[in-house]
Design an enzyme around this catalytic site. Structure first.
Site, PDB file in Angstrom:
ATOM      1  N   ASP A  17      22.701  41.212  -4.810  1.00  0.00           N
ATOM      2  CA  ASP A  17      23.183  41.355  -6.186  1.00  0.00           C
ATOM      3  C   ASP A  17      24.690  41.152  -6.170  1.00  0.00           C
ATOM      4  O   ASP A  17      25.468  42.113  -6.196  1.00  0.00           O
ATOM      5  CB  ASP A  17      22.818  42.751  -6.695  1.00  0.00           C
ATOM      6  N   GLU A  96      22.299  34.707 -16.145  1.00  0.00           N
ATOM      7  CA  GLU A  96      21.976  35.492 -17.333  1.00  0.00           C
ATOM      8  C   GLU A  96      22.331  34.788 -18.633  1.00  0.00           C
ATOM      9  O   GLU A  96      23.400  34.184 -18.770  1.00  0.00           O
ATOM     10  CB  GLU A  96      22.718  36.839 -17.270  1.00  0.00           C
ATOM     11  N   LYS A 132      17.853  35.004 -16.613  1.00  0.00           N
ATOM     12  CA  LYS A 132      17.861  36.449 -16.850  1.00  0.00           C
ATOM     13  C   LYS A 132      17.991  36.729 -18.340  1.00  0.00           C
ATOM     14  O   LYS A 132      18.865  36.192 -19.017  1.00  0.00           O
ATOM     15  CB  LYS A 132      19.020  37.120 -16.103  1.00  0.00           C
ATOM     16  N   THR A 156      15.714  41.672 -17.215  1.00  0.00           N
ATOM     17  CA  THR A 156      16.628  42.676 -16.688  1.00  0.00           C
ATOM     18  C   THR A 156      16.826  43.823 -17.677  1.00  0.00           C
ATOM     19  O   THR A 156      16.253  43.820 -18.766  1.00  0.00           O
ATOM     20  CB  THR A 156      17.974  42.004 -16.318  1.00  0.00           C
ATOM     21  N   PHE A 178      15.624  48.981 -13.356  1.00  0.00           N
ATOM     22  CA  PHE A 178      16.848  49.581 -12.840  1.00  0.00           C
ATOM     23  C   PHE A 178      16.575  50.975 -12.294  1.00  0.00           C
ATOM     24  O   PHE A 178      15.802  51.729 -12.869  1.00  0.00           O
ATOM     25  CB  PHE A 178      17.909  49.641 -13.933  1.00  0.00           C
TER      26      PHE A 178
END
Length: 321
Positions: A17, A96, A132, A156, A178
């Protein structure tokens, strides 16, 4: 004894990440994930200085400093970061869609098409990219369309079972539930400390993983947003885990035994659920943590997107002087 990182690789696909080129080269993850925060940080490093200059020069050629040019330069730089990562990793790079499109299905689809086209111009095909999208109702609907077009998506800012169920119904390629941000919320809300086994973020991912495996759902579960290695170890065996370089280094230095915690062959039976928009919104609304963290996450990514665009506008102004 091999390191815990190597042991983890034997049971889970390890993803980095980060936009840190040096760290990715050294740690050799299979995939990389990025977001506006990561892109902004990467562009501040010397390795991307020439890319920033080139993008600013390109922006000047497009006509100056208006919002559309600034946004186009920001898009170009995000793909520059992703393309640099794609040269290193053998697998996928996640890029994203703008956070300010989180509630715009058609806008998200259009932006995804632009991202895929920008990668193709650099010789990188769509099978190397994950788009994303925030796990809003609108983001999930955008992903549903994109998946039918052969564009794989990474959903996400996922904090709840409602989001996971809706993503499964949309047949998205991958979700990023998450962990650390869930823990943050509960620690602040309750004032309690948690072990790796009682960590609410870990529990949430385990529940989603169980639901998917129990119902034969092919969507990949990729735990994300870790605060400590204990959370990672508690999810060993998950399909994928996306981890910061600092925590990857910590795992690499530890030669203790890593126990598998999740397996696709071991699950508790659960009934399959279906959610229409009304049921999704109500179920999400009833989960205070998920509602607050989804909203907060979108705002934070939007803030970093604004910071990136502000930096670009400043550079365009200086170039015009």
């Amino acid at each position: 004894m091999t390191s815990k990182l190597e042991q983890l690789r034997s049971m889970t696909t390890v993803v980095a990440d980060t936009g840190d080129i040096e760290a990715v080269t050294r740690l050799k993850p299979v995939d990389c994930t990025t977001n506006p925060t990561i892109v902004l940080k990467a562009l501040g490093t010397p390795i991307f200085a020439d890319k920033v200059k080139a993008a600013i020069a390109w922006g000047r050629q497009q006509g100056g400093q208006d919002d559309s040019v600034v946004a186009a330069v920001a898009d170009r730089l995000a793909v520059d970061v992703g393309a640099a990562l794609a040269e290193i990793v053998p697998g996928r790079v996640s890029t994203e869609v703008d956070a300010d499109l989180s509630f715009d299905t058609q806008g998200s689809i259009a932006k995804a098409h632009q991202i895929i086209a920008a990668y193709k111009e650099r010789g990188i095909e769509r099978d190397r990219i994950l788009i994303k999208l925030a796990s809003t109702w609108e983001g999930i609907r955008a992903a549903e369309v994109l998946q039918t077009e052969g564009i794989d998506c990474n959903l996400t800012l996922l904090f709840s079972q409602a989001q996971a169920i809706a993503c499964a119904e949309a047949k998205v390629f991958l979700i990023s539930p998450f962990v650390g941000r869930i823990l943050d919320w509960y620690k602040k809300s309750t004032g309690e400390d948690y072990t790796a086994e009682t960590d609410p973020g870990v529990v949430s991912v385990r529940e989603i993983y169980n639901y998917y495996k129990a119902n034969g759902i092919g969507t990949i579960v990729m735990g994300a947003s870790f605060r400590n290695v204990g959370e990672i170890e508690a999810l060993a065996g998950c399909d994928r885990l996306t981890i910061s370089p600092a925590l990857l280094d910590e795992l690499d230095k530890d030669t203790g035994k890593l126990e598998r915690k999740l397996s696709a062959e071991t699950f508790n039976a659960e009934p399959m659920q279906s959610l229409d928009e009304k049921a999704f919104r109500w179920m999400l609304n009833e989960d205070q943590m998920a509602t607050e963290k989804l909203s907060d996450g979108i705002r934070l990514f939007a803030k970093d997107l604004v910071a990136l665009r502000t930096m670009i506008k400043k550079e365009l102004t200086l170039a015009a002087a």
